[in-house]
Design a protein around this motif. Structure first.
Motif, short mmCIF file in Angstrom:
data_model
loop_
_atom_site.label_atom_id
_atom_site.label_comp_id
_atom_site.label_asym_id
_atom_site.label_seq_id
_atom_site.Cartn_x
_atom_site.Cartn_y
_atom_site.Cartn_z
N ILE A 76 0.84 -0.99 -0.10
CA ILE A 76 -0.01 -0.07 -0.14
C ILE A 76 1.01 1.12 0.07
N VAL A 77 0.50 2.17 -0.78
CA VAL A 77 1.59 3.20 -1.12
C VAL A 77 1.12 4.61 -0.90
N LYS A 78 1.64 5.48 -0.30
CA LYS A 78 1.23 6.92 -0.13
C LYS A 78 2.23 7.66 -0.87
N SER A 79 1.74 8.14 -2.04
CA SER A 79 2.62 8.82 -3.14
C SER A 79 3.12 10.03 -2.53
N SER A 91 -2.87 4.08 -2.71
CA SER A 91 -3.26 2.94 -3.55
C SER A 91 -2.58 1.74 -3.23
N LEU A 92 -3.28 0.85 -3.88
CA LEU A 92 -2.44 -0.56 -3.73
C LEU A 92 -1.34 -0.64 -5.02
N ASP A 93 -0.30 -1.36 -4.65
CA ASP A 93 0.86 -1.30 -5.47
C ASP A 93 1.20 -2.90 -5.60
N PHE A 94 0.81 -3.65 -6.60
CA PHE A 94 0.95 -5.11 -6.88
C PHE A 94 2.21 -5.35 -7.35
N ILE A 95 2.92 -4.50 -8.11
CA ILE A 95 4.21 -4.59 -8.41
C ILE A 95 5.34 -4.21 -7.46
N GLY A 96 5.20 -3.48 -6.74
CA GLY A 96 6.08 -2.82 -5.59
C GLY A 96 7.10 -1.97 -6.17
N LYS A 97 6.88 -1.13 -7.07
CA LYS A 97 7.95 -0.35 -7.76
C LYS A 97 7.17 1.39 -7.60
N LYS A 98 5.81 1.47 -7.19
CA LYS A 98 5.52 3.06 -7.29
C LYS A 98 6.22 3.76 -6.14
N PRO A 99 6.38 4.95 -6.54
CA PRO A 99 7.27 5.79 -5.62
C PRO A 99 6.44 6.33 -4.44
N GLY A 100 6.95 6.45 -3.37
CA GLY A 100 6.35 6.77 -2.10
C GLY A 100 6.52 5.94 -0.89
N GLU A 123 -12.07 2.25 -1.61
CA GLU A 123 -11.26 2.24 -3.13
C GLU A 123 -10.35 1.13 -2.96
N LEU A 124 -9.49 1.21 -1.87
CA LEU A 124 -8.51 0.25 -1.55
C LEU A 124 -9.03 -1.37 -1.52
N GLN A 125 -10.44 -1.43 -0.97
CA GLN A 125 -11.13 -2.73 -0.90
C GLN A 125 -11.64 -3.27 -2.22
#
Length: 92
Positions: free
Chosen positions: A25-28, A34-43, A79-81
């Motif tokens: 779960i990432v806070k940009s 949002s959820l990050d299923f790949i693990g690459k989003k910044p934040g 939205e996360l759900q």
């Protein structure tokens, strides 16, 4: 020497698991969550098992808000759900 496997704690069940088994779960930087299923989003990231039950537990205990140090609006939690249900708990 064996490569060290990073461990993270699930916000729902509080179990330590391999990082690649969890959903991030990432806070940009723009404060979007949002959820990050790949693990690459910044934040800033927090982790939860890829199951609806663990996500529900983390929402009920407000663990996600504590992890990011902010109060998270109910619309974002809903939205996360929805994102977790859409993914069926699978990593893509």
């Amino acid at each position: 020497m064996a490569k060290k496997i990073p461990l993270r704690q699930c916000l729902g069940c509080r179990e330590m698991k391999q990082k690649n088994e969890l959903v991030r779960i990432v806070k940009s930087p723009m404060d979007e969550i949002s959820l990050d299923f790949i693990g690459k989003k910044p934040g800033r990231g927090a982790y939860v098992c890829p199951s609806k039950d663990c996500l529900k537990r983390s929402l009920k205990s407000r663990a996600i808000g504590r992890a990011f140090g902010v109060e998270i609006p109910q619309s974002v939690l809903d939205e996360l759900q929805n994102q977790m249900e859409d993914s069926d708990g699978s990593r893509s």
